[in-house]
Design a protein around this motif. Structure first.
Motif, PDB file in Angstrom:
ATOM      1  N   VAL A 199       0.977  -1.063   0.026  1.00  0.00           N
ATOM      2  CA  VAL A 199       0.132   0.180  -0.243  1.00  0.00           C
ATOM      3  C   VAL A 199       0.452   0.853  -0.097  1.00  0.00           C
ATOM      4  O   VAL A 199       0.186   1.914  -1.229  1.00  0.00           O
ATOM      5  CB  VAL A 199      -0.818   0.702   1.119  1.00  0.00           C
ATOM      6  CG1 VAL A 199      -1.765   1.436   0.936  1.00  0.00           C
ATOM      7  CG2 VAL A 199      -1.615  -1.392   1.182  1.00  0.00           C
ATOM      8  N   ALA A 200       1.780   1.320   0.912  1.00  0.00           N
ATOM      9  CA  ALA A 200       2.556   1.885   0.775  1.00  0.00           C
ATOM     10  C   ALA A 200       3.493   2.611  -0.594  1.00  0.00           C
ATOM     11  O   ALA A 200       3.560   3.718  -0.889  1.00  0.00           O
ATOM     12  CB  ALA A 200       3.291   2.778   2.026  1.00  0.00           C
ATOM     13  N   THR A 201       3.798   1.456  -1.139  1.00  0.00           N
ATOM     14  CA  THR A 201       4.723   1.647  -2.380  1.00  0.00           C
ATOM     15  C   THR A 201       3.951   1.969  -3.250  1.00  0.00           C
ATOM     16  O   THR A 201       3.930   3.202  -3.776  1.00  0.00           O
ATOM     17  CB  THR A 201       5.362   0.556  -2.871  1.00  0.00           C
ATOM     18  OG1 THR A 201       6.256  -0.267  -2.014  1.00  0.00           O
ATOM     19  CG2 THR A 201       6.060   0.814  -4.233  1.00  0.00           C
ATOM     20  N   PHE A 202       2.844   2.120  -3.606  1.00  0.00           N
ATOM     21  CA  PHE A 202       2.223   2.380  -4.601  1.00  0.00           C
ATOM     22  C   PHE A 202       0.603   4.159  -3.981  1.00  0.00           C
ATOM     23  O   PHE A 202       0.680   4.494  -4.631  1.00  0.00           O
ATOM     24  CB  PHE A 202       0.037   1.036  -4.169  1.00  0.00           C
ATOM     25  CG  PHE A 202      -0.110  -0.379  -5.170  1.00  0.00           C
ATOM     26  CD1 PHE A 202       0.696   0.368  -6.618  1.00  0.00           C
ATOM     27  CD2 PHE A 202       1.024  -0.770  -4.950  1.00  0.00           C
ATOM     28  CE1 PHE A 202       1.472  -0.684  -7.382  1.00  0.00           C
ATOM     29  CE2 PHE A 202       0.862  -2.144  -5.514  1.00  0.00           C
ATOM     30  CZ  PHE A 202       1.461  -2.288  -6.796  1.00  0.00           C
ATOM     31  N   THR A 203       1.087   4.254  -3.511  1.00  0.00           N
ATOM     32  CA  THR A 203       0.683   5.058  -2.743  1.00  0.00           C
ATOM     33  C   THR A 203       1.970   6.731  -3.191  1.00  0.00           C
ATOM     34  O   THR A 203       1.695   7.603  -3.637  1.00  0.00           O
ATOM     35  CB  THR A 203       0.637   5.402  -1.336  1.00  0.00           C
ATOM     36  OG1 THR A 203      -0.314   4.506  -0.389  1.00  0.00           O
ATOM     37  CG2 THR A 203       0.338   6.874  -0.527  1.00  0.00           C
ATOM     38  N   VAL A 204       3.030   5.852  -2.647  1.00  0.00           N
ATOM     39  CA  VAL A 204       3.949   6.684  -3.280  1.00  0.00           C
ATOM     40  C   VAL A 204       3.442   7.135  -4.427  1.00  0.00           C
ATOM     41  O   VAL A 204       4.184   7.758  -5.044  1.00  0.00           O
ATOM     42  CB  VAL A 204       5.028   6.004  -2.418  1.00  0.00           C
ATOM     43  CG1 VAL A 204       6.915   6.928  -3.380  1.00  0.00           C
ATOM     44  CG2 VAL A 204       5.810   6.344  -0.563  1.00  0.00           C
ATOM     45  N   TYR A 205       4.126   6.026  -5.270  1.00  0.00           N
ATOM     46  CA  TYR A 205       3.783   6.501  -6.854  1.00  0.00           C
ATOM     47  C   TYR A 205       2.622   7.227  -7.569  1.00  0.00           C
ATOM     48  O   TYR A 205       2.602   8.167  -8.088  1.00  0.00           O
ATOM     49  CB  TYR A 205       3.956   4.520  -7.366  1.00  0.00           C
ATOM     50  CG  TYR A 205       3.654   5.271  -9.000  1.00  0.00           C
ATOM     51  CD1 TYR A 205       5.421   4.591  -9.509  1.00  0.00           C
ATOM     52  CD2 TYR A 205       2.894   5.300  -9.869  1.00  0.00           C
ATOM     53  CE1 TYR A 205       5.387   4.736 -11.542  1.00  0.00           C
ATOM     54  CE2 TYR A 205       3.456   4.854 -11.362  1.00  0.00           C
ATOM     55  CZ  TYR A 205       4.165   4.507 -11.784  1.00  0.00           C
ATOM     56  OH  TYR A 205       4.191   5.278 -12.910  1.00  0.00           O
ATOM     57  N   GLY A 206       1.506   6.765  -6.827  1.00  0.00           N
ATOM     58  CA  GLY A 206       0.365   7.339  -7.050  1.00  0.00           C
ATOM     59  C   GLY A 206       0.309   9.251  -6.733  1.00  0.00           C
ATOM     60  O   GLY A 206       0.057   9.940  -7.388  1.00  0.00           O
ATOM     61  N   ILE A 207       1.227   9.643  -5.697  1.00  0.00           N
ATOM     62  CA  ILE A 207       1.567  11.008  -5.361  1.00  0.00           C
ATOM     63  C   ILE A 207       2.801  11.662  -6.751  1.00  0.00           C
ATOM     64  O   ILE A 207       2.279  12.636  -6.971  1.00  0.00           O
ATOM     65  CB  ILE A 207       1.344  11.204  -3.971  1.00  0.00           C
ATOM     66  CG1 ILE A 207       0.838  10.653  -3.186  1.00  0.00           C
ATOM     67  CG2 ILE A 207       2.256  12.231  -3.307  1.00  0.00           C
ATOM     68  CD1 ILE A 207       1.519  10.585  -1.383  1.00  0.00           C
ATOM     69  N   ALA A 208       3.081  10.720  -6.403  1.00  0.00           N
ATOM     70  CA  ALA A 208       4.321  11.103  -7.912  1.00  0.00           C
ATOM     71  C   ALA A 208       3.968  10.898  -8.826  1.00  0.00           C
ATOM     72  O   ALA A 208       4.315  12.018  -9.688  1.00  0.00           O
ATOM     73  CB  ALA A 208       5.494  10.104  -7.551  1.00  0.00           C
ATOM     74  N   ALA A 230       7.984  -2.270 -13.530  1.00  0.00           N
ATOM     75  CA  ALA A 230       9.711  -2.770 -12.451  1.00  0.00           C
ATOM     76  C   ALA A 230       8.764  -2.406 -10.761  1.00  0.00           C
ATOM     77  O   ALA A 230       9.166  -2.718  -9.976  1.00  0.00           O
ATOM     78  CB  ALA A 230      10.487  -1.176 -12.359  1.00  0.00           C
ATOM     79  N   GLY A 231       8.047  -1.732 -11.188  1.00  0.00           N
ATOM     80  CA  GLY A 231       7.632  -1.509  -9.283  1.00  0.00           C
ATOM     81  C   GLY A 231       6.412  -2.878  -9.056  1.00  0.00           C
ATOM     82  O   GLY A 231       6.348  -2.437  -7.618  1.00  0.00           O
ATOM     83  N   THR A 232       5.276  -2.955  -9.502  1.00  0.00           N
ATOM     84  CA  THR A 232       5.109  -4.477  -8.930  1.00  0.00           C
ATOM     85  C   THR A 232       6.321  -5.507  -8.727  1.00  0.00           C
ATOM     86  O   THR A 232       5.990  -6.180  -7.846  1.00  0.00           O
ATOM     87  CB  THR A 232       4.446  -4.845 -10.327  1.00  0.00           C
ATOM     88  OG1 THR A 232       3.046  -3.954 -10.757  1.00  0.00           O
ATOM     89  CG2 THR A 232       3.582  -5.697  -9.846  1.00  0.00           C
ATOM     90  N   ALA A 233       7.827  -5.705  -9.285  1.00  0.00           N
ATOM     91  CA  ALA A 233       8.128  -6.392  -8.916  1.00  0.00           C
ATOM     92  C   ALA A 233       8.876  -6.049  -7.838  1.00  0.00           C
ATOM     93  O   ALA A 233       9.749  -6.864  -6.349  1.00  0.00           O
ATOM     94  CB  ALA A 233       9.598  -6.476  -9.616  1.00  0.00           C
ATOM     95  N   VAL A 234       9.093  -4.525  -7.093  1.00  0.00           N
ATOM     96  CA  VAL A 234       9.862  -4.310  -6.406  1.00  0.00           C
ATOM     97  C   VAL A 234       8.605  -4.620  -5.315  1.00  0.00           C
ATOM     98  O   VAL A 234       9.314  -5.153  -3.912  1.00  0.00           O
ATOM     99  CB  VAL A 234      10.193  -2.122  -6.276  1.00  0.00           C
ATOM    100  CG1 VAL A 234      10.589  -1.732  -4.847  1.00  0.00           C
ATOM    101  CG2 VAL A 234      10.976  -2.320  -7.286  1.00  0.00           C
ATOM    102  N   VAL A 235       7.425  -4.473  -5.419  1.00  0.00           N
ATOM    103  CA  VAL A 235       6.877  -4.147  -4.170  1.00  0.00           C
ATOM    104  C   VAL A 235       6.886  -6.063  -3.779  1.00  0.00           C
ATOM    105  O   VAL A 235       6.153  -6.418  -2.226  1.00  0.00           O
ATOM    106  CB  VAL A 235       4.984  -4.237  -4.289  1.00  0.00           C
ATOM    107  CG1 VAL A 235       3.615  -4.797  -3.795  1.00  0.00           C
ATOM    108  CG2 VAL A 235       4.999  -2.819  -4.969  1.00  0.00           C
ATOM    109  N   LEU A 236       6.162  -6.744  -4.772  1.00  0.00           N
ATOM    110  CA  LEU A 236       6.130  -8.313  -4.800  1.00  0.00           C
ATOM    111  C   LEU A 236       7.476  -8.815  -3.490  1.00  0.00           C
ATOM    112  O   LEU A 236       7.904  -9.513  -2.382  1.00  0.00           O
ATOM    113  CB  LEU A 236       6.379  -9.189  -6.015  1.00  0.00           C
ATOM    114  CG  LEU A 236       5.001  -9.199  -6.545  1.00  0.00           C
ATOM    115  CD1 LEU A 236       5.055  -9.485  -8.333  1.00  0.00           C
ATOM    116  CD2 LEU A 236       3.752  -9.865  -5.289  1.00  0.00           C
ATOM    117  N   LEU A 237       8.531  -8.041  -4.331  1.00  0.00           N
ATOM    118  CA  LEU A 237      10.505  -8.702  -3.466  1.00  0.00           C
ATOM    119  C   LEU A 237      10.272  -8.363  -1.804  1.00  0.00           C
ATOM    120  O   LEU A 237      10.269  -8.691  -1.824  1.00  0.00           O
ATOM    121  CB  LEU A 237      10.912  -8.165  -4.162  1.00  0.00           C
ATOM    122  CG  LEU A 237      11.331  -8.852  -5.866  1.00  0.00           C
ATOM    123  CD1 LEU A 237      12.314  -7.858  -7.410  1.00  0.00           C
ATOM    124  CD2 LEU A 237      11.718 -10.713  -5.704  1.00  0.00           C
TER     125      LEU A 237
END
Length: 368
Positions: free
Chosen positions: A163-172, A274-281
């Motif tokens: 959730v934090a990762t996608f929030t950061v990407y959404g804001i950016a 790439a962001g999906t890979a980061v979230v999973l890993l």
């Protein structure tokens, strides 16, 4: 007699090929890798795989309890539940080693992908709020839901990281320019600060939650059983596959968004993959082992020092270097404080800091 010497054709001479003509796939200066260099890099991967196997054996053999090597072999090949030493090996050391390998692979690949996507040589799991998101939901699980076991709140850590990762990407991504590297870094810093303040406020009012949380916060492999290790496998396998297949995308993004788009890459879609890979890993590794310091930061630089800037080689090297370092640090932590142990997060920070300083002195880290 007529001069029959051939004269060069008039008109513009053929231009020499551009150093970038080979595109982002070229490992250095646009020149394709020769067969000798490829063989050398493949040999390096084989050596790293052997090193990982060796350090995994050490991880299974060493611990607070002295277990003969023959007993370790019997525990793996002819398990006797009545033998206490074999039970220690099977129920404690093997899962711990498996979590170390999985977390190491995940952190190494995630750090490499994050540095490639953000074009930031200092990118690590903290830059996208992954650690902060995992920490907040783990504290929520402990404080509000009363979950005290690692296998229970590991899923909250994973969800918080995602959730934090996608929030950061959404804001950016808001605004005309989209999720540029600078926007990602700034939004990650802002979200991390906000989440950390909420986490601290909860911990200051609940001593029991703080006691349970600090064991996860330091970063450790101890106490991780198969109930923690096995659920990580599908997430890390999927994330590793996405990361290893993103080498060409990261090579293109390293040239800049405009050039990458000119080469036919869909920059936004590439960052999402790439962001999906980061979230999973990173989500899975951080949830299970805690925010282990320096692995995701240092390993990509070590890999680039060996392979050069081509992400098609940097990624597999990072996937093998990281678990070697993580398990090696875990074994070292058991040896230096025997019969007790130093948590692996402390050891990796002690090892990673001087290594990173040495890399800074040797190389220009900004050149990704």
């Amino acid at each position: 007699m007529a001069d029959h010497t051939a004269t060069p054709p008039r008109g513009p001479a053929a231009a020499p090929p551009s150093p970038r003509a080979a595109g982002p796939d070229a490992p250095s200066g646009g020149r394709p890798a020769g067969a000798g260099r490829v063989a050398l890099l493949v040999g390096g991967l084989v050596l790293l795989a052997a090193a990982l196997a060796a350090v995994s054996v050490l991880s299974v053999c060493f611990g607070a309890r002295s277990v003969p090597f023959a007993t370790v072999v019997d525990a793996l090949t002819a398990y006797d539940p009545a033998d206490t030493d074999q039970t220690v090996v099977r129920s404690l050391r093997v899962p711990r080693t498996l979590v170390g390998v999985l977390a190491g692979v995940a952190l190494g690949l995630a750090g490499t992908v994050m540095q490639g996507v953000t074009r930031n040589p200092l990118a690590d799991p903290g830059i996208l709020g992954i650690n902060a998101g995992a920490a907040l939901l783990i504290v929520f699980a402990i404080n509000v839901l009363g979950i005290g076991s690692l296998s229970g709140y590991v899923w909250f850590g994973f969800a918080g990281a995602a959730v934090a990762t996608f929030t950061v990407y959404g804001i950016a991504a808001m605004g005309r320019d989209g999720a540029t590297p600078v926007r990602l870094a700034l939004s990650g810093a802002a979200v991390t600060a906000a989440l950390n303040s909420v986490t601290t406020a909860i911990l200051l009012t609940d001593v029991e939650a703080f006691d349970a949380f600090r064991f996860w916060q330091v970063g450790a492999l101890a106490g991780r059983g198969m109930d923690v290790a096995l659920p990580l496998v599908p997430f890390i396998a999927a994330g590793a596959l996405l990361a290893l297949l993103s080498g060409r995308l990261l090579n293109a993004l390293a040239l800049g968004d405009d050039i990458a788009a000119g080469l036919g890459q869909r920059v936004g879609a590439s960052r999402i993959v790439a962001g999906t890979a980061v979230v999973l890993l990173c989500g899975a590794a951080t949830a299970a082992a805690g925010p282990i310091a320096f692995i995701g930061l240092v390993i990509p630089h070590m890999a680039r020092a060996i392979t050069g800037p081509d992400y098609r080689w940097v990624l597999p090297y990072s996937a093998l270097l990281a678990p070697v370092l993580l398990l090696g640090a875990d074994v070292l932590g058991r040896i230096i404080a025997h019969p007790s142990e130093v948590q692996v997060g402390v050891v990796t920070a002690a090892i990673g800091a001087p290594v990173f300083v040495a890399l800074i002195r040797r190389r220009r880290l900004a050149e990704l």
